[in-house]
Every structure is written in structure tokens, then in C-alpha cells.
Design an enzyme around this catalytic site. Structure first.
Site: not given
Ligand code: DGL
Length: 270
Positions: A10-11, A73, A152, A186-188
Site C-alpha cells: 500500500d502507499s 490500496c 498517517e 480506501c484501505t486507510h
Molecule cells: N490506502 C490507499 C487506498 O486504498 C491510500 C491511497 C493514498 O495514499 O492516498 O487508496
């Protein structure tokens, strides 16, 4: 049987929502996780940049001799899956299909809200999947670009006034319009689940892209006889492209365990 680890990337912290879910389903599997913390967020960037980042993340994960990859992600899954599928040496899946499928199973009133990063919402990935499987379902999609920086930076408590304000700002419209299911695309966002759920109320089902995609990759490994024969709990190794300490601290809070000994700096070309 295949004892190689599962690769997840992921990011940043978001893919940990998939790691946590996969850990519950397949506790004996080894996992390697990569969070591209030097380049987070992805979701506010253009498509070509996201594809470039996603391909370099995959190259790093593939270099760790993994048996399958989860692009955990929503942004990468929405804009770069064809490129990732062509480039990957092993099976790779994203989060969109499993998550949208679950939302279709969950809705009772046929009205689904979708939240994700700007790039995800602009791609229309979840809406396209839903429309191609059930034309009677209505959707409302909303980009929530402030959610990723909040997470984050360690802001996730449902009691936090900043979190509450941002949740209200983004979700008031879909709440008023009466969605009964919301895709956390979004996984966040599952890290903000309590704050989002408290605001939307108990009658709205939240569909979590981290756990749905974890279930999907677990099913693939089972069906293809690729589970490990390890009897002990699997090991999770974490790699990040930037500050190891910051990640270890926030990730440890989210996972409710001390992980600092297992976090390493990934040496990738940025
Ligand atoms: N977890 C990422 C997603 O699912 C986050 C993307 C981001 O870095 O903006 O989209």
C-alpha cells in the site's frame, strides 16, 4: 503447499487493514508488507504517477520471493491493475471487486455510498463494478482526500474533534440521502471505522476493503492448494520507503502489538 510469504503493499498504513484481517483468517502464513511511506499519499496524484509508483512497489514485493500479491490500496486497484497484472510474476489481486461484490450482497434498500481517494472516485471503479452487476442499484460517490493524511499522522480516534469534523464534512450528504451501505473504498478508511460508523449510525453497513480483499486472496490460496504447512504463527516483516520509527509507532497502535523489531527500510529507487 507453498511456504513462501504473501506480499501485500500500500502507499502507507492502509494495507495493514488487510494484514490484520488476513492474520485472522490464515494465522500460519508468513506475510511481507511494504508501505510506500516516502510517497504517500497516492490518491491525490495523477494516473500516470500512480501507475509508476505501483509498478515500483510491485517490483520490490516480487523481489522478496512471494507466492501471491495483494495490492491493498484502493487507488492502485482502481487505476493500475491491468499494468500490475501484466508485470507480476505471481498471482496479483486488488481490492475493488471483492469489496463492491460484498456491498451488493449487503444493501437492502439498493442505495450504496462509496468513499475513496480522489483518484479512486474519479476512476469510477466501484461504481462501474456495481452498475455492471446490478443496474437497479443507486450509488453516491465521495472523495475524502483528508482521511489519508489524518490516519498517517495518527489521528483516528472517534473522540477526536478534528476527526469528527472531517467525517461530518464528507459524509453528511450521503447520510441525509439515506444510503444503507457504505464502501470504505480506501484501505486507510477502516482505521477510521469507529468514527465513520458512529456518525452514520448502526443501520448503515460499512464494507471494509481491507478485510474483503484479505478474504479474496485467502480463498485463492486455498483453492489453488498454495497454503503453507507451517504449524506455528506466521512471521510478518514490514518494509517502508521512509521513516521506520514513525511507521512502527502508528502501525503498532493500529495492530495493537509492538512491531518495531520487524520494520525495515526498503531500498527502492524513488
Ligand atoms: N490506502 C490507499 C487506498 O486504498 C491510500 C491511497 C493514498 O495514499 O492516498 O487508496
Amino acid at each position: 503447499m507453498d511456504n513462501r510469504p504473501i506480499g501485500i503493499f500500500d502507499s502507507g498504513l492502509g494495507g495493514l487493514t488487510a494484514v490484520r484481517a488476513l492474520r485472522k483468517i490464515l494465522p500460519h502464513e508468513n506475510i511481507v508488507y511494504f508501505g510506500d511511506t516516502a510517497r504517500v499519499p497516492y490518491g491525490t496524484r495523477g494516473v500516470e504517477t500512480i501507475k509508476k509508483f505501483a509498478l515500483s512497489d510491485l517490483k520490490f514485493i516480487n523481489s522478496l520471493d512471494v507466492k501471491a500479491v495483494l495490492a491493498a490500496c484502493g487507488t492502485v486497484s482502481s487505476v493500475a491493475m491491468p499494468e500490475l497484472k501484466s508485470a507480476s510474476e505471481v498471482y496479483i489481486t486488488g481490492v475493488v471487486e471483492a469489496t463492491a461484490k460484498k456491498a451488493l450482497e449487503s444493501t437492502r434498500n439498493g442505495f450504496i455510498g462509496i468513499i475513496g481517494t480522489s483518484a479512486t472516485i474519479k476512476s469510477g471503479s466501484y461504481v462501474k463494478y456495481i452498475n455492471s452487476h446490478d443496474t437497479s442499484v443507486k450509488t453516491i460517490a465521495k472523495a475524502c482526500p483528508m482521511f489519508v493524511p489524518l490516519v498517517e499522522n495518527g489521528y483516528s480516534s472517534a473522540e477526536d474533534p478534528v476527526v469528527k469534523l472531517v467525517v461530518e464534512e464528507y459524509l453528511s450528504e450521503m447520510k441525509e440521502l439515506g444510503v444503507d451501505t457504505v464502501i470504505l473504498g480506501c484501505t486507510h478508511y477502516p482505521i477510521l471505522r469507529e468514527a465513520i460508523g458512529t456518525f452514520l449510525g448502526n443501520n448503515v453497513v460499512l464494507v471494509d476493503s481491507g478485510s474483503e480483499s484479505a478474504s479474496e486472496i485467502a480463498s485463492y490460496l486455498k483453492e489453488n492448494n498454495m497454503l503453507s504447512d507451517n504449524n506455528e504463527n506466521g512471521i510478518i516483516e514490514y518494509y517502508v520507503s521512509d521513516n521506520v520509527e514513525g511507521f512502527a509507532e502508528n502501525a503498532g497502535v493500529f495492530l495493537s502489538e509492538e512491531i518495531s523489531g520487524n520494520v525495515k527500510k526498503a531500498h527502492i529507487d524513488l
